[in-house]
Scaffold this motif. Sequence first.
Motif, PDB file in Angstrom:
ATOM      1  N   MET A 150       0.838  -1.127  -0.153  1.00 59.79           N
ATOM      2  CA  MET A 150       0.122   0.043  -0.123  1.00 59.79           C
ATOM      3  C   MET A 150       0.770   1.294   0.081  1.00 59.79           C
ATOM      4  SD  MET A 150      -2.827  -1.622  -0.296  1.00 59.79           S
ATOM      5  CE  MET A 150      -3.545  -0.060  -0.417  1.00 59.79           C
ATOM      6  N   GLU A 151       1.940   1.324   0.578  1.00 56.17           N
ATOM      7  CA  GLU A 151       3.024   2.487   0.835  1.00 56.17           C
ATOM      8  C   GLU A 151       3.369   2.440  -0.656  1.00 56.17           C
ATOM      9  OE1 GLU A 151       5.909   2.818   3.740  1.00 56.17           O
ATOM     10  OE2 GLU A 151       4.520   2.392   5.289  1.00 56.17           O
ATOM     11  N   CYS A 152       3.939   1.594  -1.352  1.00 58.03           N
ATOM     12  CA  CYS A 152       4.472   1.687  -2.645  1.00 58.03           C
ATOM     13  C   CYS A 152       3.332   2.319  -3.483  1.00 58.03           C
ATOM     14  CB  CYS A 152       4.905   0.269  -3.216  1.00 58.03           C
ATOM     15  SG  CYS A 152       6.276  -0.536  -2.448  1.00 58.03           S
ATOM     16  N   TYR A 153       2.094   1.598  -3.436  1.00 55.60           N
ATOM     17  CA  TYR A 153       1.023   2.115  -4.304  1.00 55.60           C
ATOM     18  C   TYR A 153       0.746   3.557  -4.411  1.00 55.60           C
ATOM     19  CZ  TYR A 153      -3.318   1.957  -6.802  1.00 55.60           C
ATOM     20  OH  TYR A 153      -4.404   2.335  -7.803  1.00 55.60           O
ATOM     21  N   TRP A 154       0.493   4.046  -2.874  1.00 60.31           N
ATOM     22  CA  TRP A 154       0.315   5.594  -2.750  1.00 60.31           C
ATOM     23  C   TRP A 154       1.303   6.477  -2.919  1.00 60.31           C
ATOM     24  CZ3 TRP A 154      -4.413   6.235  -4.051  1.00 60.31           C
ATOM     25  CH2 TRP A 154      -5.367   5.070  -3.714  1.00 60.31           C
ATOM     26  N   SER A 155       2.524   5.978  -2.601  1.00 61.07           N
ATOM     27  CA  SER A 155       3.729   6.884  -2.696  1.00 61.07           C
ATOM     28  C   SER A 155       4.246   6.949  -4.320  1.00 61.07           C
ATOM     29  CB  SER A 155       4.707   6.690  -1.839  1.00 61.07           C
ATOM     30  OG  SER A 155       5.403   5.392  -2.069  1.00 61.07           O
ATOM     31  N   ILE A 156       3.549   5.951  -4.913  1.00 62.16           N
ATOM     32  CA  ILE A 156       4.410   5.523  -6.079  1.00 62.16           C
ATOM     33  C   ILE A 156       5.727   5.635  -6.332  1.00 62.16           C
ATOM     34  CG2 ILE A 156       4.133   6.437  -8.803  1.00 62.16           C
ATOM     35  CD1 ILE A 156       1.760   8.046  -7.817  1.00 62.16           C
ATOM     36  N   THR A 157       6.403   5.043  -5.342  1.00 64.17           N
ATOM     37  CA  THR A 157       7.603   4.736  -5.274  1.00 64.17           C
ATOM     38  C   THR A 157       7.890   3.415  -4.628  1.00 64.17           C
ATOM     39  OG1 THR A 157       8.058   5.691  -2.991  1.00 64.17           O
ATOM     40  CG2 THR A 157       8.436   7.264  -4.801  1.00 64.17           C
ATOM     41  N   ARG A 158       9.101   2.877  -4.909  1.00 68.66           N
ATOM     42  CA  ARG A 158       9.236   1.431  -4.268  1.00 68.66           C
ATOM     43  C   ARG A 158       9.822   1.624  -2.807  1.00 68.66           C
ATOM     44  NH1 ARG A 158      11.269  -3.811  -6.216  1.00 68.66           N
ATOM     45  NH2 ARG A 158      11.931  -5.008  -4.388  1.00 68.66           N
ATOM     46  N   ARG A 159       9.042   1.232  -1.871  1.00 66.62           N
ATOM     47  CA  ARG A 159       9.417   1.424  -0.490  1.00 66.62           C
ATOM     48  C   ARG A 159      10.367   0.560   0.294  1.00 66.62           C
ATOM     49  NH1 ARG A 159       8.653   6.221   0.374  1.00 66.62           N
ATOM     50  NH2 ARG A 159       8.675   5.940   2.534  1.00 66.62           N
ATOM     51  N   ASP A 160      11.062   0.913   1.153  1.00 61.44           N
ATOM     52  CA  ASP A 160      11.868  -0.127   1.752  1.00 61.44           C
ATOM     53  C   ASP A 160      11.269  -1.272   2.435  1.00 61.44           C
ATOM     54  OD1 ASP A 160      14.143  -1.434   2.995  1.00 61.44           O
ATOM     55  OD2 ASP A 160      14.443   0.014   4.669  1.00 61.44           O
ATOM     56  N   VAL A 161      11.653  -2.645   2.165  1.00 61.00           N
ATOM     57  CA  VAL A 161      10.813  -3.556   2.696  1.00 61.00           C
ATOM     58  C   VAL A 161      11.071  -4.078   4.355  1.00 61.00           C
ATOM     59  CG1 VAL A 161      10.386  -4.897   0.668  1.00 61.00           C
ATOM     60  CG2 VAL A 161      12.515  -5.369   1.857  1.00 61.00           C
ATOM     61  N   GLU A 162      12.304  -3.486   4.930  1.00 60.77           N
ATOM     62  CA  GLU A 162      12.743  -3.680   6.329  1.00 60.77           C
ATOM     63  C   GLU A 162      11.763  -3.460   7.224  1.00 60.77           C
ATOM     64  OE1 GLU A 162      16.930  -2.914   8.644  1.00 60.77           O
ATOM     65  OE2 GLU A 162      17.143  -3.268   6.557  1.00 60.77           O
TER      66      GLU A 162
END
Length: 181
Positions: free
Chosen positions: A109-121
């Motif tokens: 959801m963070e990737c989707y709404w920020s339109i960036t690849r978010r850190d998985v950690e």
Amino acid sequence: PKLSEEERDKLDVPSILTKMRREVLSQCNPQTKVMLSGLVPLHLQNFDSRNETRPRHDVIRYAEELGAKVMTKISNEITHVIAAKDGTDKILQARRIPGCAIVQINWLMECYWSITRRDVEPHYLGPPPIPRQNLNGGESKTKLLLSGSDSEDEDEDEDEDEEDDDIVMEFKRRMNELQSK
């Protein structure tokens, strides 16, 4: 590159956002291939979206719109398992795949709404994945630390032994935290 007037007229915010989202997970190496666990019933995952009239489940739609390929069977190609809870059969199998991150739905959801690849950690569900081997075929530094050293330098051996102890203690601490949840 300059756009023609006709191309400019065709541009709209939704189509621009769609194009931007598709690039978030599609341009990774290796390509992001996700599997879902505990989020969507299997009978709703196993269909070809091009030949179905019913809408896709939101989680599948978000992953595909980000450019990820949604897989339904466990394989060494899986890069992420997006899961509702830890301990399922899929997760236990995926933990044996080097580099396969087991993450909570909020990562997607963070990737989707920020339109960036978010850190998985910050979104790991359980311990971090087993490291992938380096491109040159050697083992990763973490694996070397855990397996010991062949170094003849005793001071270096002692430092690595202390690092090994620290890694083992941190692993045990994380496992205890998970078991107490």
